[in-house]
Design a protein around this motif. Structure first.
Motif, PDB file in Angstrom:
ATOM      1  N   TYR A 195       0.859  -1.183   0.000  1.00  0.00           N
ATOM      2  CA  TYR A 195       0.000   0.000   0.000  1.00  0.00           C
ATOM      3  C   TYR A 195       0.903   1.242   0.000  1.00  0.00           C
ATOM      4  O   TYR A 195       1.838   1.339   0.784  1.00  0.00           O
ATOM      5  N   GLY A 196       0.616   2.157  -0.895  1.00  0.00           N
ATOM      6  CA  GLY A 196       1.405   3.390  -0.972  1.00  0.00           C
ATOM      7  C   GLY A 196       2.463   3.387  -2.061  1.00  0.00           C
ATOM      8  O   GLY A 196       3.050   4.420  -2.366  1.00  0.00           O
ATOM      9  N   SER A 209      -8.231   2.908   1.810  1.00  0.00           N
ATOM     10  CA  SER A 209      -7.123   2.455   2.652  1.00  0.00           C
ATOM     11  C   SER A 209      -6.554   1.125   2.149  1.00  0.00           C
ATOM     12  O   SER A 209      -5.624   0.586   2.736  1.00  0.00           O
ATOM     13  N   SER A 238      -1.276  11.945  -1.243  1.00  0.00           N
ATOM     14  CA  SER A 238      -0.513  12.067   0.007  1.00  0.00           C
ATOM     15  C   SER A 238      -0.326  10.717   0.688  1.00  0.00           C
ATOM     16  O   SER A 238       0.449  10.601   1.625  1.00  0.00           O
ATOM     17  N   THR A 239      -1.008   9.666   0.222  1.00  0.00           N
ATOM     18  CA  THR A 239      -0.739   8.331   0.784  1.00  0.00           C
ATOM     19  C   THR A 239       0.315   7.581  -0.022  1.00  0.00           C
ATOM     20  O   THR A 239       0.639   6.439   0.302  1.00  0.00           O
ATOM     21  N   SER A 240       0.828   8.185  -1.077  1.00  0.00           N
ATOM     22  CA  SER A 240       1.883   7.488  -1.824  1.00  0.00           C
ATOM     23  C   SER A 240       3.175   7.586  -1.006  1.00  0.00           C
ATOM     24  O   SER A 240       3.460   8.615  -0.386  1.00  0.00           O
ATOM     25  N   GLN A 378     -11.675  -2.591  12.507  1.00  0.00           N
ATOM     26  CA  GLN A 378     -10.349  -1.961  12.443  1.00  0.00           C
ATOM     27  C   GLN A 378      -9.412  -2.543  13.497  1.00  0.00           C
ATOM     28  O   GLN A 378      -8.203  -2.639  13.279  1.00  0.00           O
ATOM     29  N   ARG A 381      -8.313  -5.709  12.118  1.00  0.00           N
ATOM     30  CA  ARG A 381      -7.310  -5.424  11.090  1.00  0.00           C
ATOM     31  C   ARG A 381      -5.918  -5.289  11.701  1.00  0.00           C
ATOM     32  O   ARG A 381      -4.926  -5.800  11.148  1.00  0.00           O
ATOM     33  N   ASN A 432      -4.141  -7.350   1.892  1.00  0.00           N
ATOM     34  CA  ASN A 432      -4.535  -5.949   1.727  1.00  0.00           C
ATOM     35  C   ASN A 432      -4.724  -5.280   3.079  1.00  0.00           C
ATOM     36  O   ASN A 432      -4.326  -4.134   3.271  1.00  0.00           O
ATOM     37  N   LEU A 433      -5.337  -6.011   4.011  1.00  0.00           N
ATOM     38  CA  LEU A 433      -5.563  -5.427   5.331  1.00  0.00           C
ATOM     39  C   LEU A 433      -4.232  -5.089   5.985  1.00  0.00           C
ATOM     40  O   LEU A 433      -4.125  -4.124   6.733  1.00  0.00           O
ATOM     41  N   ALA A 434      -3.189  -5.882   5.690  1.00  0.00           N
ATOM     42  CA  ALA A 434      -1.881  -5.642   6.279  1.00  0.00           C
ATOM     43  C   ALA A 434      -1.023  -4.711   5.423  1.00  0.00           C
ATOM     44  O   ALA A 434       0.081  -4.340   5.823  1.00  0.00           O
ATOM     45  N   GLY A 435      -1.511  -4.331   4.238  1.00  0.00           N
ATOM     46  CA  GLY A 435      -0.792  -3.377   3.379  1.00  0.00           C
ATOM     47  C   GLY A 435       0.455  -3.929   2.709  1.00  0.00           C
ATOM     48  O   GLY A 435       1.313  -3.179   2.252  1.00  0.00           O
TER      49      GLY A 435
END
Lengths: 492, 98
Positions: A195-196, A209, A238-240, A378, A381, A432-435
């Motif tokens: 993620y990001g 998210s 801004s989340t990149s 959450q 998560r 995905n939940l853990a990114g």
């Protein structure tokens, strides 16, 4: 130019470099192949003129000795939830049937800047919500390996297009498995980045998210090539993440001797088809032969991931989709007052799965239920993310697991049972939940010849190790080279 | 049959109109989905903070500066109904000012 459609991006790039063929010829060949395989439903739009124009530009760039990249002149396809400032961006929804984005997504912009040619936009479940592509308002994608079966979703168009060789590689998006599950169903290699990693600017928001854009292709080295082009910080998102992007393509060669690969025992469960389990054990055997050390690990909260996911995702989706009001763009229904205009436009524009998720999301976010459902999910998560952290901190470098519990199911088989459809994602949503990054790659076929995939899950921002392990695996196996027999190829 | 959620009310809040068939089907489906996700109650999360996102990137502020947009005309073209440079919508306020 026979067999060129079988070439990977590296081979195409080399052929272009040596002037064995031009980008225009290559692009024309793919456009013809696309025209012959319309029944698969892979593409929602095809850019016949614009693609040729881009190809001619790429050829001119090469001829003039201008700076080129490995992707200059290479044709690709992109999922129709990623905007381009030309053509339509439908998201597979009636609501956006005629929507023409005024801007281009950063990921697509980076590909265009590198000189790629965009053949067209691929089919998907409406706004990315689905696991079979049957939620597209414009008809499902058929699996090229067996056209009575689903291609998976939501990036089913991209996966089927790569499998049927209607593009050498494509972009997909993955919120809970939407790159990896169709990749596994269609015998494609696909990466869900950390993620990001990839800017979401210009990606129509589904669950912010979790959403990530990623590459889908014939092999890991092609995914690496696209990743090094599209990864990296973007001021418009801004989340990149600011993390440095390795030059993956020059770092693929690696001896995986001593690399510790964890196998989560919770993934080898009743729901997992025995043919998939045995294909994965054989795959692990190959990695062991290459010197990797296989260890059992435990991810104790796996069982709760799907439940947490189907609270968090509808919550974010119901909030994101409130922008579709019929006022500024998209579908507008006839109505006498503003409130009915909103409600009628949305009801006519959205399909059943989207409505379902909006209702669930509205429920779990409403005052009386927020803590009991949304905040609870959450917290779950956090536990799921912690499971992975613990496995990576002490025991292993990579985790290997099945991508899906079953091989592709029949069209229509699960459309009347949302929960059984959701459970198709049990092995992909925890990631995905853990990114974390995860790459799905082919590792076998079942007794009816349907493809089987497994996923390699890495530490946050360690896509490099995934590419290296997958590349080593693909150098000693040929599953990824297998292609479905498709009916009509009139080209040479 | 008592259900967990009042789908009709949720539809109103979500600005959705549902036919009676849709309402019947969705009442059942929403109920089944909520029953499924209630599995989370088996988890002890009393000592766990909720994770809104997991990669730790913090919000970044940038200067609030005026910049010309090149997209104005293209954005206006997207409007389903317009009058000149305005987007036309149905009456929002009653003519008697209420």
């Amino acid at each position: 130019m026979a067999e060129l459609w079988q070439s990977d991006l590296w081979e195409l790039s080399e052929g272009l470099e040596k002037r064995e063929f031009s980008s225009k010829e290559l692009t024309q060949m793919f456009l013809e192949r696309i025209a012959h395989q319309e029944h698969l439903g892979c593409y929602l739009s095809v850019f016949e003129e614009k693609a040729i124009e881009q190809a001619e530009k790429a050829d001119a760039r090469r001829a003039a000795g201008d700076e080129v990249t490995k992707l200059t002149g290479v044709p690709l396809a992109i999922k129709d939830i990623i905007t381009l400032n030309y053509g339509t961006t439908t998201c597979g929804s009636r609501f956006l049937e005629d929507y023409r984005s005024p801007f281009t997504a950063t990921a697509a912009q980076r590909l265009l800047k590198a000189g790629t040619v965009i053949l067209g936009k691929t089919n998907l479940d409406e706004f990315g919500m689905g696991s079979s592509n049957e939620n597209s308002a414009f008809g499902p994608v058929k699996n090229p390996w067996d056209t009575s079966r689903v291609a998976g979703g939501s990036s089913g168009g991209s996966a089927a297009a790569v499998a049927a060789r209607l593009c050498p590689a494509a972009l997909g998006t993955d919120t809970g498995g939407s790159i990896r599950q169709p990749s596994a169903f269609c015998n494609v290699t696909g990466l869900k980045p950390s993620y990001g990693r990839v800017s979401r600017y210009g990606l129509v928001a589904f669950a912010s998210s979790l959403d990530q854009i990623g590459p889908m292709g014939k092999n890991a080295r092609d995914c690496a090539l696209i990743s090094e082009c599209i990864f990296g910080r973007d001021i418009r998102d801004s989340t990149s993440a600011p993390n440095e992007v390795p030059l993956f393509s020059s770092l693929l060669e690696r001896d995986i001797k001593g690399l510790r690969i964890g196998v989560p025992k919770e993934y080898f469960r009743e729901e997992l088809s025995s043919e998939i389990a045995s294909a994965i054990h054989k795959g692990l055997g190959e990695l062991e032969k290459l010197g990797a050390e296989i260890k059992e690990v435990s991810l104790p909260h796996t069982d709760f991931a799907t439940a947490a996911y189907y609270v968090i995702v509808p919550a974010e989706a119901s909030s994101n989709l409130s922008r579709f009001d019929g006022i500024r763009y998209g579908k507008r229904a006839d109505a006498q007052d503003l409130i009915s205009l909103y409600a009628k436009s949305r009801s006519e524009g959205f399909g059943p799965e989207v409505k379902r998720r909006i209702l669930i999301g509205t429920f779990v976010l409403s005052a009386g239920y927020y803590d009991a459902y949304y905040v609870k999910a959450q917290r779950a998560r956090a536990l799921i993310a912690r499971d992975f952290e613990e496995a990576f901190s002490e025991k292993v470098d990579v985790i290997a697991a099945p991508t899906t519990p079953t091989t592709p199911f029949l069209l229509g088989e699960k459309t009347h049972d949302p929960i059984s459809m959701y459970l198709n994602d049990i092995f992909t949503v925890p990631v995905n939940l853990a990114g974390l990054p995860s790459l799905s790659l082919p590792c076998g076929q079942n007794s009816s010849g349907l493809p089987i995939g497994f996923q390699l899950i890495g530490r946050a921002f360690d896509e490099l190790t995934l590419f290296q392990v997958a590349d080593a695996f693909q150098k000693t196996t040929d599953w990824h080279l297998r292609t479905p027999e498709t009916k009509t190829h009139s080209k040479d | 049959m008592t259900t967990k959620a009042n789908v009709e009310n949720l539809a109103t809040l979500s600005r959705l109109l549902l036919s009676s068939e849709e309402k019947a089907a969705l009442t059942q489906e929403v109920d089944a989905i909520l029953t499924y996700v209630e599995k989370l109650n088996e988890l002890d999360t009393s000592n766990v903070d909720p994770a809104r996102q997991v990669h730790g990137v913090k919000n970044v502020y940038r200067k609030d500066r005026l910049k010309a947009s090149q997209l104005r005309d293209r954005l206006l073209e997207l409007a389903p109904d317009r009058e000149g440079d305005f987007i036309r919508v149905p009456l929002v306020i009653n003519q008697d000012g209420e």
